[in-house]
Design an enzyme around this catalytic site. Structure first.
Site, mmCIF file in Angstrom:
data_model
loop_
_atom_site.group_PDB
_atom_site.id
_atom_site.type_symbol
_atom_site.label_atom_id
_atom_site.label_comp_id
_atom_site.label_asym_id
_atom_site.label_seq_id
_atom_site.Cartn_x
_atom_site.Cartn_y
_atom_site.Cartn_z
ATOM 1 N N GLY A 72 0.791 -1.227 0.000
ATOM 2 C CA GLY A 72 0.000 0.000 0.000
ATOM 3 C C GLY A 72 0.821 1.274 0.000
ATOM 4 O O GLY A 72 0.265 2.369 -0.111
ATOM 5 N N GLY A 116 4.320 -3.890 -3.294
ATOM 6 C CA GLY A 116 4.370 -4.158 -4.724
ATOM 7 C C GLY A 116 4.725 -2.900 -5.482
ATOM 8 O O GLY A 116 5.839 -2.726 -5.976
ATOM 9 N N ARG A 117 3.765 -1.983 -5.514
ATOM 10 C CA ARG A 117 3.914 -0.758 -6.304
ATOM 11 C C ARG A 117 5.194 0.013 -5.967
ATOM 12 O O ARG A 117 5.885 0.503 -6.851
ATOM 13 C CB ARG A 117 2.707 0.143 -6.019
ATOM 14 C CG ARG A 117 2.690 1.438 -6.784
ATOM 15 C CD ARG A 117 1.705 2.420 -6.147
ATOM 16 N NE ARG A 117 0.488 1.809 -5.707
ATOM 17 C CZ ARG A 117 -0.655 1.793 -6.391
ATOM 18 N NH1 ARG A 117 -0.721 2.379 -7.552
ATOM 19 N NH2 ARG A 117 -1.723 1.218 -5.893
ATOM 20 N N ARG A 152 -4.420 1.486 -15.774
ATOM 21 C CA ARG A 152 -4.796 2.353 -14.648
ATOM 22 C C ARG A 152 -5.538 3.629 -15.060
ATOM 23 O O ARG A 152 -6.538 3.975 -14.445
ATOM 24 C CB ARG A 152 -3.567 2.714 -13.804
ATOM 25 C CG ARG A 152 -2.953 1.519 -13.092
ATOM 26 C CD ARG A 152 -1.855 1.930 -12.144
ATOM 27 N NE ARG A 152 -2.360 2.537 -10.940
ATOM 28 C CZ ARG A 152 -2.242 3.811 -10.634
ATOM 29 N NH1 ARG A 152 -1.621 4.642 -11.442
ATOM 30 N NH2 ARG A 152 -2.744 4.273 -9.521
ATOM 31 N N CYS A 183 -11.021 0.100 -29.174
ATOM 32 C CA CYS A 183 -12.325 0.673 -29.514
ATOM 33 C C CYS A 183 -13.163 0.893 -28.254
ATOM 34 O O CYS A 183 -14.330 0.518 -28.190
ATOM 35 C CB CYS A 183 -13.055 -0.248 -30.480
ATOM 36 S SG CYS A 183 -13.250 -1.897 -29.818
HETATM 37 C C1 LIG Z 1 -2.871 -8.690 -0.035
HETATM 38 C C2 LIG Z 1 -2.033 -7.705 -0.760
HETATM 39 N N1 LIG Z 1 -0.771 -7.493 -0.360
HETATM 40 C C3 LIG Z 1 0.026 -6.606 -1.003
HETATM 41 C C4 LIG Z 1 -0.430 -5.904 -2.090
HETATM 42 C C5 LIG Z 1 0.508 -4.942 -2.746
HETATM 43 O O1 LIG Z 1 0.042 -3.656 -2.640
HETATM 44 P P1 LIG Z 1 0.931 -2.444 -3.149
HETATM 45 O O2 LIG Z 1 1.337 -2.756 -4.550
HETATM 46 O O3 LIG Z 1 -0.001 -1.278 -3.063
HETATM 47 O O4 LIG Z 1 2.111 -2.330 -2.231
HETATM 48 C C6 LIG Z 1 -1.733 -6.093 -2.543
HETATM 49 C C7 LIG Z 1 -2.232 -5.351 -3.700
HETATM 50 O O5 LIG Z 1 -3.292 -5.462 -4.185
HETATM 51 C C8 LIG Z 1 -2.562 -7.019 -1.858
HETATM 52 O O6 LIG Z 1 -3.829 -7.226 -2.245
#
Ligand SMILES: Cc1ncc(COP(=O)(O)O)c(C=O)c1O
Length: 263
Positions: A72, A116-117, A152, A183
């Site tokens: 997050g 992740g992000r 996105r 399209c």
């Molecule tokens: C359970 C869980 N963990 C981690 C993440 C990674 O989130 P982020 O890419 O915002 O850090 C997600 C993203 O959807 C998730 O659903």
């Protein structure tokens, strides 16, 4: 409105059921934010989770081995945004850990994250060419990429910064909708974006496409996933994924089924 997780009551009930079935090792996971840049948000989240751990541990007489604070952590998609202050976040979480977990006798507790992000987002770029400029009641710049490469903006109106190679320093005094080739009218990378004057053949670089780009890609309308290139620190470029081909697109079809039909 969240579709994830449990209510507080359900948590107690769930851990009680597990304990009564003989489970001995426990952990807990929370996921509450997405693309959050305020470090306090994560400190407050840790505060909530650590207190829940204490309450459940006391009520059920179990011990938690880990708390997963999840991902997050946001990235500054817009040039005027600042990156999150990670040391401040870390210090804040540590204070909560010392106060709540250590202070009430529930240490050691492993802390996990699963970002992740933050790890991949800023390090991927979608590189595309302007195919044509359309001048109707507004200016449209049509690219050879589309929302199948980066969903996105179309999915949640998300902002992705755009630069035009070789024109970075030129005045950004033209307004464009930068569109993809699908399209679907919402297949746009930017709406009313100030950019330098574009011409077909310009290379348009869409920033922060390292998360939710390729991985969220899809094949609608016969769109094939693009190649991926790794730009190394020494300036060299290494292909790390080839582009999809029409053969890939049909690879999962089972033509044997056709034999059942008489033509
Ligand atoms: C359970 C869980 N963990 C981690 C993440 C990674 O989130 P982020 O890419 O915002 O850090 C997600 C993203 O959807 C998730 O659903």
């Amino acid at each position: 409105e969240s579709k994830y997780g449990f209510t507080r009551d359900q948590l107690f009930e769930g851990y009680r059921i597990c304990r009564d079935k003989g489970i001995k090792r426990f952990g807990i996971h929370i996921f509450v934010a997405s693309n959050e840049l305020d470090p306090n948000y994560f400190v407050e989240t840790a505060d909530i989770l650590f207190k829940v751990i204490v309450d459940i541990s006391r009520a059920l007489n179990i011990r938690f081995e880990f708390a997963n604070l999840s991902g997050g952590i946001g990235i500054p998609y817009r040039p005027e945004q600042d990156p999150i202050d990670l040391p401040a976040m870390s210090r804040g979480i540590k204070e909560k850990y010392d106060q709540i977990i250590v202070g009430r006798g529930f240490a050691p507790l492993k802390i996990f994250t699963e970002c992740g992000r933050y790890i991949t987002g800023p390090y991927g770029y979608l590189v595309s060419k302007v195919l044509h400029i359309k001048d109707t009641y507004k200016q449209f710049a049509g690219l050879d990429a589309c929302m199948a490469n980066l969903m996105r903006p179309a999915l949640y109106g998300a902002y992705h910064h755009i630069t035009v190679l070789g024109k970075e320093k030129r005045p950004h005094d033209f307004v464009y909708d930068v569109t993809g080739s699908l399209c679907e009218n919402n297949d746009k990378f930017a709406i009313d974006r100030m950019l330098p004057k574009l011409t077909p053949g310009d290379t348009v670089v869409i920033h922060d496409a390292g998360a939710h780009g390729f991985a969220m890609g899809f094949n609608y309308n016969g769109k094939l996933r693009s190649a991926e290139l790794l730009l190394r620190e020494d300036g060299s470029v290494v292909p790390i994924r080839r582009a999809e081909t029409v053969k890939d697109y049909f690879a999962t079809l089972d033509f044997n089924g056709l034999k059942r039909f008489k033509i």
